[in-house]
Design a protein around this motif. Structure first.
Motif, PDB file in Angstrom:
ATOM      1  N   SER A 280     -59.156  54.629 -59.594  1.00  0.00           N
ATOM      2  CA  SER A 280     -60.569  54.825 -59.907  1.00  0.00           C
ATOM      3  C   SER A 280     -60.734  55.546 -61.237  1.00  0.00           C
ATOM      4  O   SER A 280     -61.775  55.442 -61.871  1.00  0.00           O
ATOM      5  N   GLY A 281     -59.716  56.304 -61.655  1.00  0.00           N
ATOM      6  CA  GLY A 281     -59.803  57.033 -62.912  1.00  0.00           C
ATOM      7  C   GLY A 281     -60.514  58.364 -62.785  1.00  0.00           C
ATOM      8  O   GLY A 281     -60.651  59.083 -63.768  1.00  0.00           O
ATOM      9  N   TYR A 282     -60.977  58.725 -61.577  1.00  0.00           N
ATOM     10  CA  TYR A 282     -61.681  59.993 -61.411  1.00  0.00           C
ATOM     11  C   TYR A 282     -60.710  61.113 -61.044  1.00  0.00           C
ATOM     12  O   TYR A 282     -59.682  60.881 -60.401  1.00  0.00           O
ATOM     13  N   ASP A 283     -61.085  62.331 -61.465  1.00  0.00           N
ATOM     14  CA  ASP A 283     -60.258  63.498 -61.166  1.00  0.00           C
ATOM     15  C   ASP A 283     -60.813  64.293 -59.994  1.00  0.00           C
ATOM     16  O   ASP A 283     -60.073  64.946 -59.271  1.00  0.00           O
ATOM     17  N   VAL A 284     -62.140  64.265 -59.824  1.00  0.00           N
ATOM     18  CA  VAL A 284     -62.761  64.969 -58.704  1.00  0.00           C
ATOM     19  C   VAL A 284     -63.794  64.036 -58.081  1.00  0.00           C
ATOM     20  O   VAL A 284     -64.599  63.437 -58.793  1.00  0.00           O
ATOM     21  N   VAL A 285     -63.747  63.888 -56.753  1.00  0.00           N
ATOM     22  CA  VAL A 285     -64.744  63.082 -56.045  1.00  0.00           C
ATOM     23  C   VAL A 285     -65.278  63.901 -54.875  1.00  0.00           C
ATOM     24  O   VAL A 285     -64.661  64.884 -54.462  1.00  0.00           O
ATOM     25  N   VAL A 286     -66.451  63.473 -54.327  1.00  0.00           N
ATOM     26  CA  VAL A 286     -67.126  64.300 -53.329  1.00  0.00           C
ATOM     27  C   VAL A 286     -67.507  63.498 -52.080  1.00  0.00           C
ATOM     28  O   VAL A 286     -68.678  63.163 -51.885  1.00  0.00           O
ATOM     29  N   PRO A 287     -66.525  63.146 -51.223  1.00  0.00           N
ATOM     30  CA  PRO A 287     -66.865  62.433 -49.993  1.00  0.00           C
ATOM     31  C   PRO A 287     -67.394  63.396 -48.917  1.00  0.00           C
ATOM     32  O   PRO A 287     -67.118  64.595 -48.963  1.00  0.00           O
ATOM     33  N   THR A 288     -68.138  62.852 -47.954  1.00  0.00           N
ATOM     34  CA  THR A 288     -68.572  63.629 -46.798  1.00  0.00           C
ATOM     35  C   THR A 288     -67.404  63.754 -45.819  1.00  0.00           C
ATOM     36  O   THR A 288     -66.543  62.877 -45.763  1.00  0.00           O
ATOM     37  N   GLY A 289     -67.398  64.851 -45.041  1.00  0.00           N
ATOM     38  CA  GLY A 289     -66.290  65.183 -44.148  1.00  0.00           C
ATOM     39  C   GLY A 289     -65.677  64.025 -43.385  1.00  0.00           C
ATOM     40  O   GLY A 289     -64.464  63.798 -43.437  1.00  0.00           O
ATOM     41  N   THR A 290     -66.523  63.235 -42.677  1.00  0.00           N
ATOM     42  CA  THR A 290     -65.985  62.152 -41.854  1.00  0.00           C
ATOM     43  C   THR A 290     -65.241  61.126 -42.706  1.00  0.00           C
ATOM     44  O   THR A 290     -64.212  60.594 -42.312  1.00  0.00           O
TER      45      THR A 290
END
Lengths: 296, 361
Positions: free
Chosen positions: B69-79
């Motif tokens: 994806s090329g991203y360094d930080v991502v923000v998924p929801t817990g589940t």
């Protein structure tokens, strides 16, 4: 030698940009969903050598294709996509042909400008153009405002989020793809043929029908393919302009891929979509060839 | 012929590598940060920040599972995080690079351990609840003074929904948020996933489907604020942002957020580092920056979501820290439930049900 190189170029193109990606999709469609990265199994294990390759192929099966027949969602979506794409193509032809005809008949000095005007919308992003349709078609948008002001309607029309909006979006977006090939066919038309037809007693209408229309057929066919094929798999237009009850296979594919994370089933949907497109085209071409051979 | 081409590609690769060493790419939810913080980060660290946004967990998950994806930080929801950890999408955090971890709040860390044992892969960014965004005056106009604005009755009782349809109802386009609420309304376990549970949810949702104007996960903020709709079932902070936008516009629209009294879903958005992040060091720098109490407070003060950072609480404005819709008191905390991820087969049934509900067939 030169001939071989010349032929090799289109074949290389086809192999690299069509055959290889298709085989990858086909391979995924025969595999199983897994909680992994990427989310399917089996995967090629090069270190295992030939034995691994054998094991790999033995794990592939047609389960996902069988699954597609168990839920009516899929064939309904295919059918609805064919219907939407087919009708859009006919409307595009009905609108595009007169435009192309007028362009081809226009003064020669004007033609480059007219051609330019057809291509001009491509200078703006496709997405922005679809977004502006959302504004135009909204119940409080300019279209309804004008119709209300003119007294044509007394209630705002609900066009946004319906199939009508999808048709408008597709016809608008793909119109240049219909106009350009027809224009290029009509432009080459030899005017003396029409004169001959009229000399031989044809009315202008029948001269059009007996001369112009058949000679522009290659352009019409190319235009119809250029509109029908991308419209069939269209995703952006139905998801932005369509309602939640607009059923199109592009949306189903998106949901399989993104919501279900089921890449194998998504790939199976894509393979069948391709089959729906390719089989009629191949049959059509064979038919054309036979006709040509019969003539020659 | 070959050599110059090769060296050209090599140069390109080298340039790309150099550029990446100074870049941090962050992929976060839309409307979810104070953008001044992004400028502050660049000024403090000298790193270039590339900040992209999404509005559905599904979109993020697909990019994580595809890889690269090329991203360094991502923000998924817990589940979603939990499932992606199992799929091997994230790398373990190097806690030695995260001194600000000491600021985190154990009340939240304990809960996020359900999804990420020992919080080995993620830190909490924001948490919140899913509930009712209500345009109080319009709803009272339609349903009368005793309208059940703090109850799921408001949207799931077809009689209410039918009347509210004239002023507009929107629901999140997120089955994992709506189905638990429907199950809660039916008195069933909100974490139910089997066919029986889904059938129960369908019985609740189908009768109200004709009265739902749209299923969408971000449009309701503006729609509520402008008064285009009168009820949204959405995320707490988003509704509160709508409240503030309406107040700023002075358009007479008064919005409240209510966690349904029958029980509300509590969720956690976690920051994590993809396993193939081009710049993991920069990613850690970003996480540490976010966990700075003043920065975290600035983000919460802007987006009206609670965070998992205890030390940030002294910098929070009263509007945030004293609002029980954002920081619930002890008794309201008991009313919140959490859910677990859907396994593949159940997920397919869920998506199919969701398609059926949205298309109304």
């Amino acid at each position: 030698m030169r001939r071989a190189i010349l032929i090799a170029i289109p074949y290389l193109w086809l192999t690299a940009l069509f055959l290889v990606p298709f085989l990858i999709v086909l391979k995924i469609s025969l595999s199983d969903i897994a909680l992994a990265r990427p989310p399917y199994t089996p995967q090629f294990d090069f270190s295992a050598g030939l034995e691994g390759l054998g094991a790999f192929f033995s794990e592939l099966d047609f389960e996902n294709f069988v699954f597609l027949t168990t839920d009516d969602l899929y064939w309904k979506s295919y059918l609805s996509s064919v219907q939407i794409a087919g009708l859009s193509t006919l409307i595009t032809l009905a609108v595009g042909y007169p435009v192309a005809y007028a362009m081809a008949r226009a003064d020669e000095a004007w033609r480059p400008t007219l051609l330019m005007l057809v291509i001009l919308p491509f200078w703006t992003s496709f997405l922005i153009r679809v977004y502006s349709w959302m504004g135009i078609l909204a119940s409080e948008g300019p279209l309804n405002a004008v119709l209300l002001a003119l007294g044509i309607i007394d209630q705002p029309l609900q066009i946004m989020n319906t199939n009508v909006a999808v048709y408008i979006g597709i016809v608008y977006t793909y119109l240049p793809f219909m106009i350009l090939p027809i224009y290029s066919a009509l432009e080459k038309l030899d005017g003396s043929l029409l004169e001959a037809a009229e000399d031989l007693g044809c009315s202008r209408l029948s001269a059009f029908w007996l001369v112009t229309w058949p000679l522009s057929r290659p352009g019409i066919i190319a235009g119809c393919f250029l509109v029908f094929i991308p419209a069939l798999g269209e995703f952006v237009i139905p998801s932005l302009l369509g309602g939640s009850d607009t059923l199109m296979i592009g949306k189903v594919l998106w949901e399989e891929f993104f919501n279900n994370r089921d890449w194998p089933v998504a790939s199976a949907v894509a393979v069948i979509l391709l089959a729906i497109l390719i089989i009629p085209i191949v049959l059509f071409q064979r038919n054309e060839q036979k006709a040509r051979e019969a003539e020659g | 012929m070959k050599t110059p081409l090769l060296s050209f590609t090599a140069t390109l690769a080298l340039m790309a590598g150099m550029a990446q060493a100074q870049e941090v790419r962050v992929y976060n939810w839309s409307d979810y940060i104070d953008e001044d913080l992004l400028i502050k980060f660049e000024e403090e660290t000298g790193l270039e920040l590339i900040y992209d946004v999404f509005d559905s967990n599904e979109m993020l998950e697909t990019r994580m599972l595809a890889g690269g994806s090329g991203y360094d930080v991502v923000v998924p929801t817990g589940t979603f995080l939990q499932r992606q950890i199992q799929a091997g999408a994230f790398q373990e955090l190097d806690k030695s690079q995260l001194p600000n971890l000491e600021n985190m709040w154990d009340v939240i860390s304990e809960r996020t351990e359900t999804y990420d044992p020992e919080n080995a892969y993620s830190i909490n960014y924001m948490w919140g609840t899913t509930g009712l965004g209500v345009n109080v005056n319009k709803v009272r106009e339609v349903l009368g003074e005793d309208a059940p604005i703090d109850s799921l009755e408001l949207i799931f009782n077809p009689e209410n929904a039918e009347k509210l349809a004239e002023c507009g109802v929107q629901l999140l386009d997120a089955p994992t948020e709506i189905i638990p609420a429907a199950l809660t309304y039916a008195g069933a376990d909100p974490d139910g996933k089997d066919e029986e549970a889904l059938a129960t949810a369908e019985e609740v949702l189908m009768p109200i489907r004709p009265y739902v104007e749209k299923f969408h996960s971000s449009e309701y903020i503006n729609a509520l604020a402008n008064g285009d709709i009168c009820v949204a079932f959405g995320w707490s902070g988003d509704v509160l942002q709508a409240r503030d936008r309406a107040a700023d516009a002075e358009n007479g629209v008064e919005i409240v957020f209510n966690a349904p009294k029958e029980g509300a879903l509590m969720w956690f958005d976690q920051m994590a580092i993809p396993v193939d992040a081009p710049n993991p060091e920069g990613a850690h720098t970003f996480l540490n920056f976010i966990m700075d109490p003043e920065n975290m407070a600035a983000a919460s003060n802007y987006v009206y979501y609670a965070n998992g950072n205890l030390a940030s609480q002294e910098y929070l404005i009263e509007d945030v820290i004293d609002d029980t819709a954002i920081y619930p008191d002890e008794s309201s905390l008991e009313n919140l439930y959490t859910v677990t991820p859907f396994p593949p087969r159940e997920q397919r049934n869920l998506t199919r049900l969701w398609t059926r509900i949205k298309s109304g067939t």
